[in-house]
Design a protein around this motif. Structure first.
Motif, PDB file in Angstrom:
ATOM      1  N   VAL A  64       0.838  -1.199   0.000  1.00 18.04           N
ATOM      2  CA  VAL A  64       0.000   0.000   0.000  1.00 18.04           C
ATOM      3  C   VAL A  64       0.877   1.254   0.000  1.00 18.04           C
ATOM      4  N   ALA A  65       1.943   1.244   0.807  1.00 15.92           N
ATOM      5  CA  ALA A  65       2.851   2.392   0.838  1.00 15.92           C
ATOM      6  C   ALA A  65       3.515   2.604  -0.524  1.00 15.92           C
ATOM      7  N   LEU A  66       3.895   1.521  -1.187  1.00 21.28           N
ATOM      8  CA  LEU A  66       4.492   1.638  -2.521  1.00 21.28           C
ATOM      9  C   LEU A  66       3.491   2.197  -3.522  1.00 21.28           C
ATOM     10  N   LEU A  67       2.244   1.738  -3.424  1.00 21.87           N
ATOM     11  CA  LEU A  67       1.209   2.219  -4.337  1.00 21.87           C
ATOM     12  C   LEU A  67       1.004   3.724  -4.188  1.00 21.87           C
ATOM     13  N   LEU A  68       1.005   4.207  -2.963  1.00 18.40           N
ATOM     14  CA  LEU A  68       0.849   5.639  -2.723  1.00 18.40           C
ATOM     15  C   LEU A  68       2.072   6.417  -3.196  1.00 18.40           C
ATOM     16  N   THR A  69       3.243   5.836  -3.033  1.00 16.23           N
ATOM     17  CA  THR A  69       4.477   6.509  -3.458  1.00 16.23           C
ATOM     18  C   THR A  69       4.556   6.615  -4.973  1.00 16.23           C
ATOM     19  N   LEU A  70       4.061   5.614  -5.673  1.00 15.52           N
ATOM     20  CA  LEU A  70       4.117   5.619  -7.136  1.00 15.52           C
ATOM     21  C   LEU A  70       3.322   6.768  -7.749  1.00 15.52           C
ATOM     22  N   ARG A  71       2.359   7.277  -7.023  1.00 14.08           N
ATOM     23  CA  ARG A  71       1.498   8.325  -7.577  1.00 14.08           C
ATOM     24  C   ARG A  71       2.200   9.671  -7.642  1.00 14.08           C
ATOM     25  N   ARG A  72       3.187   9.922  -6.761  1.00 12.92           N
ATOM     26  CA  ARG A  72       3.758  11.268  -6.662  1.00 12.92           C
ATOM     27  C   ARG A  72       5.270  11.323  -6.860  1.00 12.92           C
ATOM     28  N   ALA A  73       5.969  10.224  -6.652  1.00 12.01           N
ATOM     29  CA  ALA A  73       7.434  10.269  -6.715  1.00 12.01           C
ATOM     30  C   ALA A  73       7.923  10.421  -8.152  1.00 12.01           C
ATOM     31  N   THR A  74       9.113  10.992  -8.290  1.00 11.42           N
ATOM     32  CA  THR A  74       9.744  11.128  -9.603  1.00 11.42           C
ATOM     33  C   THR A  74      10.338   9.788 -10.013  1.00 11.42           C
ATOM     34  N   VAL A  75      10.585   9.667 -11.311  1.00 11.75           N
ATOM     35  CA  VAL A  75      11.164   8.426 -11.819  1.00 11.75           C
ATOM     36  C   VAL A  75      12.539   8.182 -11.218  1.00 11.75           C
ATOM     37  N   GLU A  76      13.328   9.266 -11.044  1.00 15.53           N
ATOM     38  CA  GLU A  76      14.672   9.104 -10.493  1.00 15.53           C
ATOM     39  C   GLU A  76      14.624   8.520  -9.076  1.00 15.53           C
ATOM     40  N   SER A  77      13.681   8.991  -8.260  1.00 15.57           N
ATOM     41  CA  SER A  77      13.601   8.468  -6.893  1.00 15.57           C
ATOM     42  C   SER A  77      13.048   7.049  -6.873  1.00 15.57           C
ATOM     43  N   LEU A  78      12.133   6.747  -7.798  1.00 20.86           N
ATOM     44  CA  LEU A  78      11.555   5.399  -7.834  1.00 20.86           C
ATOM     45  C   LEU A  78      12.595   4.346  -8.204  1.00 20.86           C
ATOM     46  N   THR A  79      13.570   4.724  -9.036  1.00 21.65           N
ATOM     47  CA  THR A  79      14.588   3.747  -9.421  1.00 21.65           C
ATOM     48  C   THR A  79      15.445   3.319  -8.242  1.00 21.65           C
ATOM     49  N   GLU A  80      15.411   4.058  -7.152  1.00 22.23           N
ATOM     50  CA  GLU A  80      16.105   3.657  -5.930  1.00 22.23           C
ATOM     51  C   GLU A  80      15.156   2.951  -4.966  1.00 22.23           C
ATOM     52  N   VAL A  81      13.928   3.476  -4.823  1.00 23.13           N
ATOM     53  CA  VAL A  81      12.992   2.965  -3.818  1.00 23.13           C
ATOM     54  C   VAL A  81      12.421   1.607  -4.215  1.00 23.13           C
ATOM     55  N   VAL A  82      12.001   1.477  -5.471  1.00 19.79           N
ATOM     56  CA  VAL A  82      11.318   0.252  -5.897  1.00 19.79           C
ATOM     57  C   VAL A  82      12.208  -0.986  -5.785  1.00 19.79           C
ATOM     58  N   PRO A  83      13.453  -0.961  -6.251  1.00 15.65           N
ATOM     59  CA  PRO A  83      14.292  -2.147  -6.069  1.00 15.65           C
ATOM     60  C   PRO A  83      14.525  -2.507  -4.595  1.00 15.65           C
ATOM     61  N   ARG A  84      14.645  -1.484  -3.732  1.00 13.33           N
ATOM     62  CA  ARG A  84      14.807  -1.785  -2.302  1.00 13.33           C
ATOM     63  C   ARG A  84      13.595  -2.536  -1.765  1.00 13.33           C
TER      64      ARG A  84
END
Length: 625
Positions: free
Chosen positions: A301-321
């Motif tokens: 759920v936290a990832l789903l909420l983060t995907l709505r607003r985060a930039t692609v650059e930040s997601l490339t670090e957060v999502v793999p973690r």
């Protein structure tokens, strides 16, 4: 200090017995006939049980309730329940309805019969009280489900913030606050509904102060109080987390992990894990299972909420973690889930032969669907992270090598400035002293050190939307998994069901069959006509009791020389089996008729009123398994 004391009490007061108590025996025995009225009724269970104000309800031969004393544990043993009876009891059959709370917090109930002097010739059923109030049960189950959802969201969101370290945590604040308040409210509702849930009463009984006081001293009540204490500490932790600094993260992670374990312990200490075989291992497994469930499902759920607003650059670090953390959580869930399934089932037959096993199969199917959705999400994660990984590789290749690395430095003599460099260059190509032009790359070939072209804005959005859709599917399936988990915690485990079937065949009110047999020996005399009331108890496969009372034509009791009853099962060519009735003063009786098969039996009743006058009448009786 208070929280630690409560948790220690919950841990070390767990009884090493089978989850869900089973009735092991009764005193007097079920279906027995005693000559003297007992002073007490004693029930023995397979594990420790909690007593209620109305744990015993005793009904006499006239179907009226008998006044009893207060329920207590016999000789201080927590696996027993005892109640005192009046000094004088009328002759006849008594029905005892009982209700206690097993060590895993679930109420259980049943009934049995015994007779004083003789059995009553009656088949009337008495009101032994409701098993559960539908409204109370529905509210209790809804509160349990909300508590599971809120705990998973709370644990998972905090773990996501601390371990995945998104640059912007503002999307996580609302779900954190909502999860905390939902868990607080559902815990308070469970605490209030505990007393009516145990007693099978309506929700209005929640406001009975004496019942609430009893709840606060019981194992489930202590667990809920501990949960409230953990939530208060969690509130302080969340306030500190919102103002944390980078150098405080290791400490915050340790505190967060401790609170998550304490929260999971409030479930493990009051449910299936707290009673049964290997209690310490089971409770450890349950805590790990609950924490891993929260980290994975709440993190989704936290990832789903983060995907709505985060930039692609930040997601490339957060999502793999998060992908790595989710994989570790799934591994823990697989190991602990396998152990808990073995512990709850006891045998492979229980997987399809019990409600617990069938629910477990449904949960396995849901988890499989969840894993398939997670695998699909991992593909989108790899696509989203690929451009950033390529860029980092290219940047590393473009870093200039320091002077002197891989070659020896030469000392130039005065007047020879640049000679060594020129000769080296000339030695490789061309004439001495001629500078070399850089080689142009061939057509279609990418120059060395140049990164792969980054995806366009449209492709990045497509990857983000694809990941968001797959995570949304995971969240929906996860809600179903938690619903099935809630049902599993309120279902009798297969191992306990098998044990209850072996040790306690008397857990429910046995049926009693009353057959009226008219007879007429002929001759036109009143003494040759009448009826025989035959009571068959409990009308089940196995040992049965038979009583026969003879009434004359004037409806009064009569004394005759002989009553003989035989049973046969024509469909299976069994019988005739002689009941071997004996005259016990006013009626004929036996307690040892063994009817080995279920079915419709033929009962032949022979009535002899004199040396030469007798008649045999046949009736059909149903014997159940």
């Amino acid at each position: 200090m208070l929280l630690g004391t409560v948790l220690v009490l919950l841990l070390f007061s767990a009884a090493p017995a089978s989850a869900h108590a089973a009735l092991r025996g009764t005193d007097p025995d079920d279906g027995s006939v005693v000559q003297r009225a007992p002073r007490h009724l004693t029930l023995t269970f397979t594990e420790s049980v909690g007593l209620l104000d109305d744990s015993f309800r005793v009904f006499g031969p006239d179907q009226r309730r008998v006044h009893t004393g207060e329920a207590e544990h016999a000789d201080g043993r927590s696996d027993t329940a005892r109640v005192g009876l009046p000094g004088k009891l009328a002759r006849g059959t008594y029905t005892v309805a009982w209700r206690v709370v097993s060590a895993d917090s679930h109420p259980i109930s049943g009934a049995f019969t015994f007779s004083v002097g003789k059995r009553s010739a009656t088949s009337a059923q008495v009101d032994t009280g409701p098993d559960e109030d539908p409204l109370t049960g529905g509210l209790h189950d809804a509160a349990r489900y909300l508590a599971y959802l809120a705990a998973a969201l709370l644990v998972g969101t905090v773990a996501f913030a601390l371990l995945c370290r998104p640059a912007d945590t503002s999307p996580l604040r609302r779900p954190l606050v909502a999860a905390w308040w939902t868990l607080l409210g559902s815990t308070a509702v469970l605490l209030l509904l505990r007393a009516p849930y145990e007693a099978g009463a309506g929700p209005a009984a929640a406001f009975d102060l004496s019942a609430l006081e009893r709840t606060l001293t019981s194992r489930p009540g202590l667990a809920l109080l501990a949960r409230l204490a953990v939530l208060l500490l969690t509130a302080a932790f969340l306030l500190r987390l919102s103002r944390r600094r980078d150098h405080q993260e290791p400490v915050m992670r340790a505190v967060g992990a401790t609170l998550a374990v304490a929260l999971a312990l409030t479930w493990a200490a009051a449910e299936h894990a707290s009673a049964g075989i290997q209690v310490p291992v089971a409770m450890t497994s349950s805590v790990l299972h609950l924490v891993a469930t929260g980290v994975w499902l709440g993190g989704l759920v936290a990832l789903l909420l983060t995907l709505r607003r985060a930039t692609v650059e930040s997601l490339t670090e957060v999502v793999p973690r998060f992908s790595r953390i989710a994989f570790a959580s799934v591994t823990v869930l697989a190991v602990t889930g396998l152990y808990q399934s073995w512990r709850g089932l006891g045998s492979l037959d229980a997987l399809t032969g019990t409600s617990y096993g069938r629910l477990l199969l449904a949960k396995l199917a849901a988890v499989t669907a969840l894993l398939l959705a997670a695998g699909y999400s991992r593909r989108w994660t790899a696509r989203l992270a690929a451009p950033a990984a390529t860029a980092r590789t290219a940047a590393a290749e473009r870093v200039p090598q320091p002077v002197g690395v891989g070659a020896s430095a030469q000392v130039e003599e005065p007047g020879e400035s640049g000679a060594s460099g020129a000769s080296g260059a000339a030695g490789e190509a061309g004439e001495p002293g001629e500078p070399q032009e850089p080689k142009a790359p061939e057509e279609g070939q990418r120059p060395p050190g140049t990164p792969e072209p980054a995806p366009g804005p449209g492709e990045e959005d497509n990857r983000r939307r694809g990941l968001r859709r797959s995570v949304l599917v995971e969240v929906a399936v996860a809600a179903v998994v938690l619903l099935i988990t809630t049902l599993l915690t309120t279902t009798l485990p297969g191992r306990a069901q098998a044990e209850a079937a072996q040790r306690s065949p008397v857990g429910a009110l046995p049926p009693t069959t009353l057959v009226t047999v008219p007879f007429d020996t002929g001759g036109g005399t009143l003494s040759g006509r009448g009826t025989v009331q035959v009571t068959l108890d409990p009308a089940r496969v196995g040992e049965n009791g038979v009583q026969a009372v003879v009434y004359g034509a004037d409806k009064g009791l009569v004394v005759i020389p002989e009553v003989r009853i035989t049973f046969s099962l024509p469909s299976r060519e069994v019988g005739p089996i002689d009941a071997k009735l004996t005259d016990v003063g006013g009626y004929w009786s036996t307690n040892s008729v063994n009817l080995p098969l279920a079915g419709t039996w033929t009962m032949k009743t022979t009535v002899r009123v004199s040396d030469v006058d007798q008649v045999t009448v046949s009736k059909q009786v149903r014997i159940v398994p």
